[in-house]
Design an enzyme around this catalytic site. Structure first.
Site, PDB file in Angstrom:
ATOM      1  N   CYS A   1      40.021  42.043  42.996  1.00  0.00           N
ATOM      2  CA  CYS A   1      38.645  41.706  42.677  1.00  0.00           C
ATOM      3  C   CYS A   1      38.458  40.214  42.925  1.00  0.00           C
ATOM      4  O   CYS A   1      39.409  39.495  43.199  1.00  0.00           O
ATOM      5  CB  CYS A   1      38.327  42.024  41.215  1.00  0.00           C
ATOM      6  SG  CYS A   1      38.567  43.751  40.768  1.00  0.00           S
TER       7      CYS A   1
ATOM      8  N   GLY B   1      36.432  42.965  46.955  1.00  0.00           N
ATOM      9  CA  GLY B   1      35.942  44.132  46.231  1.00  0.00           C
ATOM     10  C   GLY B   1      34.584  44.547  46.744  1.00  0.00           C
ATOM     11  O   GLY B   1      33.688  43.707  46.851  1.00  0.00           O
TER      12      GLY B   1
ATOM     13  N   ASN C   1      39.842  39.123  37.273  1.00  0.00           N
ATOM     14  CA  ASN C   1      40.559  39.587  38.461  1.00  0.00           C
ATOM     15  C   ASN C   1      42.019  39.775  38.073  1.00  0.00           C
ATOM     16  O   ASN C   1      42.681  38.824  37.682  1.00  0.00           O
ATOM     17  CB  ASN C   1      40.429  38.556  39.594  1.00  0.00           C
ATOM     18  CG  ASN C   1      41.380  38.812  40.751  1.00  0.00           C
ATOM     19  OD1 ASN C   1      41.799  37.886  41.424  1.00  0.00           O
ATOM     20  ND2 ASN C   1      41.723  40.061  40.998  1.00  0.00           N
ATOM     21  N   GLY C   2      42.522  41.003  38.181  1.00  0.00           N
ATOM     22  CA  GLY C   2      43.918  41.254  37.845  1.00  0.00           C
ATOM     23  C   GLY C   2      44.075  42.559  37.093  1.00  0.00           C
ATOM     24  O   GLY C   2      43.197  43.442  37.125  1.00  0.00           O
TER      25      GLY C   2
ATOM     26  N   TYR D   1      47.546  39.452  53.401  1.00  0.00           N
ATOM     27  CA  TYR D   1      46.374  40.298  53.654  1.00  0.00           C
ATOM     28  C   TYR D   1      45.129  39.982  52.834  1.00  0.00           C
ATOM     29  O   TYR D   1      44.035  39.885  53.375  1.00  0.00           O
ATOM     30  CB  TYR D   1      46.767  41.762  53.424  1.00  0.00           C
ATOM     31  CG  TYR D   1      45.603  42.729  53.418  1.00  0.00           C
ATOM     32  CD1 TYR D   1      44.819  42.917  54.542  1.00  0.00           C
ATOM     33  CD2 TYR D   1      45.274  43.456  52.272  1.00  0.00           C
ATOM     34  CE1 TYR D   1      43.740  43.792  54.539  1.00  0.00           C
ATOM     35  CE2 TYR D   1      44.211  44.345  52.259  1.00  0.00           C
ATOM     36  CZ  TYR D   1      43.444  44.506  53.405  1.00  0.00           C
ATOM     37  OH  TYR D   1      42.392  45.368  53.390  1.00  0.00           O
TER      38      TYR D   1
END
Length: 460
Positions: free
Chosen positions: A9, A35, A109-110, A250
């Site tokens: 995210c 996201g 985020n996580g 990536y």
């Protein structure tokens, strides 16, 4: 990259800017690659919070009319790919709550590895959860803290959560920014002029809003910003950095800078190192668009083989459903990717991708290139073999589904995907490319390659 591993995210926050909502919108656009399932913004005018969430991309969730109603000088935003909790509107972030001490908005985020344990405890104490995402645990811990003021409660509860988290938390007049104790997620600070402070998962968002990079948030650090200024502290002792290595391979945008390193330059170095480790005689180097392009350029440069755009990505294909037949699955790949026959026909092709997980998508791409007339297809992967699932906010298949765990040797894996040869970058090669001391591999999380996780996983 193949569609077998999903992004995490992205979070964004801004303090003390009259166009906070608009700039958050632009910042989320820059983080859209992290996201695409939902997007949300919460904004404060100093007295109360307004918020809006929507499913889909940022420009699908927000209109000019919606943003015009979100006046205020402080905001946080979030783009989501679901790794904990279903893809539902109720799970879209920032999560916004009204509790005894006022309004609260949380963007995360996580993935919290101890979320289930904390959630069970909170429910036994009377908490009623409104979502299925682990982020809500953070809000309940703040609300139930014995510390009466947010600026004391929020830093205090951070020591109770474990796993990966880049957090931006907002009240009516304060902004808290925090990073997990291992630094598993990227999180940076920027400035607009002398007064406005910006926080973002990636520095590429700073360019979108006209901010200048200030510094990275340190593992185990919290930063509180309000009208009195900036206060910093630690909720955990400083530990070795364990930044997710896939940010460089990536996830991150190539124009981002993470911990002082250009993502673009690192990906080129990954390709150069891959070429040194696994050279092959070939006529052309082709990348699986788009994150593999820098590595393909590095590979081609190292071996003096021409790089060509042998695969073209359709930007309008969007997400495809899991097709019921092999024929339809192959057609779905052709919808997203087209092979350029004049580049491929009769050539020995080196196909560069950044990872293989299940191997189903790369197998279809190899066939696509063979159908375009390639004489040989040699697949080279700019990361090590993925053998282990991630528990820190990356959605990927089970260990049993991973191609590297179904075959002992690269040769057998190559035969499975239909390639003339297959080779992966070594772990040492990856660490060398990101300038990490090989004796200190725990400065990067390589758990998906090695199986050595930097935190307890609470899997019992």
């Amino acid at each position: 990259m193949s569609s077998e591993m999903k992004e995490k995210c992205g979070v964004f926050g801004i303090f003390n800017h009259p166009q906070a909502a608009d700039l958050t919108y632009y910042g989320l656009h820059a983080l859209q690659h992290r996201g695409q399932e939902s997007a949300g913004i919460a904004v404060s005018d100093g007295k109360r919070l307004k918020h809006h969430h929507g499913m889909g991309l940022v420009n699908q969730a927000f209109s000019r009319d919606i943003l015009d109603k979100m006046d205020g000088n402080m905001a946080i935003g979030h783009v989501r790919y679901s790794t904990s909790g279903e893809s539902l509107l109720k799970n879209a972030q920032p999560l916004v709550f009204n509790y005894s001490k006022g309004d609260l908005a949380v963007a995360h985020n996580g993935n919290l590895v101890n979320a289930r344990i904390e959630r069970d405890v909170l429910q036994q104490q009377g908490s009623i959860f409104q979502t299925t995402t682990d982020t809500e645990v953070i809000a309940h811990l703040i609300a139930r803290s014995k510390k009466q003021r947010f600026e004391h409660a929020a830093p205090d509860i951070l020591s109770r959560i474990d796993g990966s988290f880049a957090l931006v938390i907002m009240t009516e007049n304060q902004l808290l920014i925090a990073l997990d104790r291992h630094g598993l997620r990227p999180l940076s600070l920027g400035k607009i002029g002398d007064d406005a402070i910006v926080a973002s998962s990636e520095t590429c968002a700073f360019n979108a809003v006209g901010a200048k990079f200030w510094r990275d948030v340190e593992p185990g650090e919290w930063i509180l910003i309000n009208e009195n200024g900036i206060e910093t502290g630690r909720f955990a002792k400083k530990e070795e950095m364990s930044l997710c290595s896939f940010e460089f391979v990536y996830f991150a945008r190539p124009d981002s800078v993470i911990r002082g390193r250009s993502v673009l330059s690192i990906r080129k170095e990954l390709g150069e190192t891959l070429a040194k480790e696994h050279p092959v005689e070939a006529d052309v180097v082709v990348a699986v668009p788009e994150s593999s392009i820098p590595s393909a350029l590095g590979y081609a440069h190292q071996l003096d083989i021409p790089y060509e755009m042998g695969l073209i990505k359709n930007p309008y294909a969007g997400r495809s459903f899991i097709e019921p037949t092999q024929e339809l699955r192959e057609l779905a790949v052709r919808l997203k990717l087209s092979a350029v026959e004049e580049i491929i026909e009769g050539k020995r092709v080196v196909l560069i991708d950044d990872s293989i997980v299940r191997g189903t998508t790369i197998k279809r791409i190899v066939k696509l290139i063979q159908d375009a007339g390639a004489k040989e297809v040699h697949v080279r992967i700019s990361s090590p073999m993925v053998r282990n699932p991630c528990f820190y906010g990356v959605d990927m298949p089970t260990k049993e589904e991973m191609l590297a765990n179904r075959h002992e040797q690269e040769q057998a894996m190559g035969e499975t995907i239909g390639a003339d040869s297959l080779a992966f970058l070594s772990t040492d090669g990856l660490l060398e490319a990101v300038n990490i001391d090989l004796a200190e591999t725990n400065q990067h999380c390589i758990a998906c390659f090695s199986g050595a996780y930097p935190t307890h996983l609470y899997l019992d």
